[in-house]
Design a protein around this motif. Structure first.
Motif: not given
Length: 89
Positions: A19-44
């Motif tokens: 229901g929301y398409n404001k373009g074709t921009q996608e999260p970068t691989e670096a953003q997604l990797d950083s997200l996982e790193f941050l989640l791991d840090y918070l959880i562990n």
């Protein structure tokens, strides 16, 4: 209704979702990797004493915001939650 009992993490961008398409921009691989790193840090480490697990990770769409965090980031979150915990490097 989750703001008083949760931690919000934002990926900066203008990503598409149901229901929301404001373009074709996608999260970068670096953003997604950083997200996982941050989640791991918070959880562990940072929130380990409260028993946070991967099963406690949700997208904004799980709480009534259908376009957030976008389909690509949500797919990555789903894979992250399904991954087997391993040692933090």
């Amino acid at each position: 209704g989750q703001n008083s009992t949760s931690v919000g993490i934002v990926l900066h961008g203008n990503f598409e979702g149901p229901g929301y398409n404001k373009g074709t921009q996608e999260p970068t691989e670096a953003q997604l990797d950083s997200l996982e790193f941050l989640l791991d840090y918070l959880i562990n480490f940072e929130l380990a004493d409260v028993g946070l697990t991967k099963n406690d990770v949700y997208g904004h769409c799980d709480f009534g915001k259908p376009a957030c965090p976008g389909t690509i980031a949500y797919e990555r979150l789903t894979k992250y939650k399904a991954s087997i915990p391993g040692p933090i490097v």
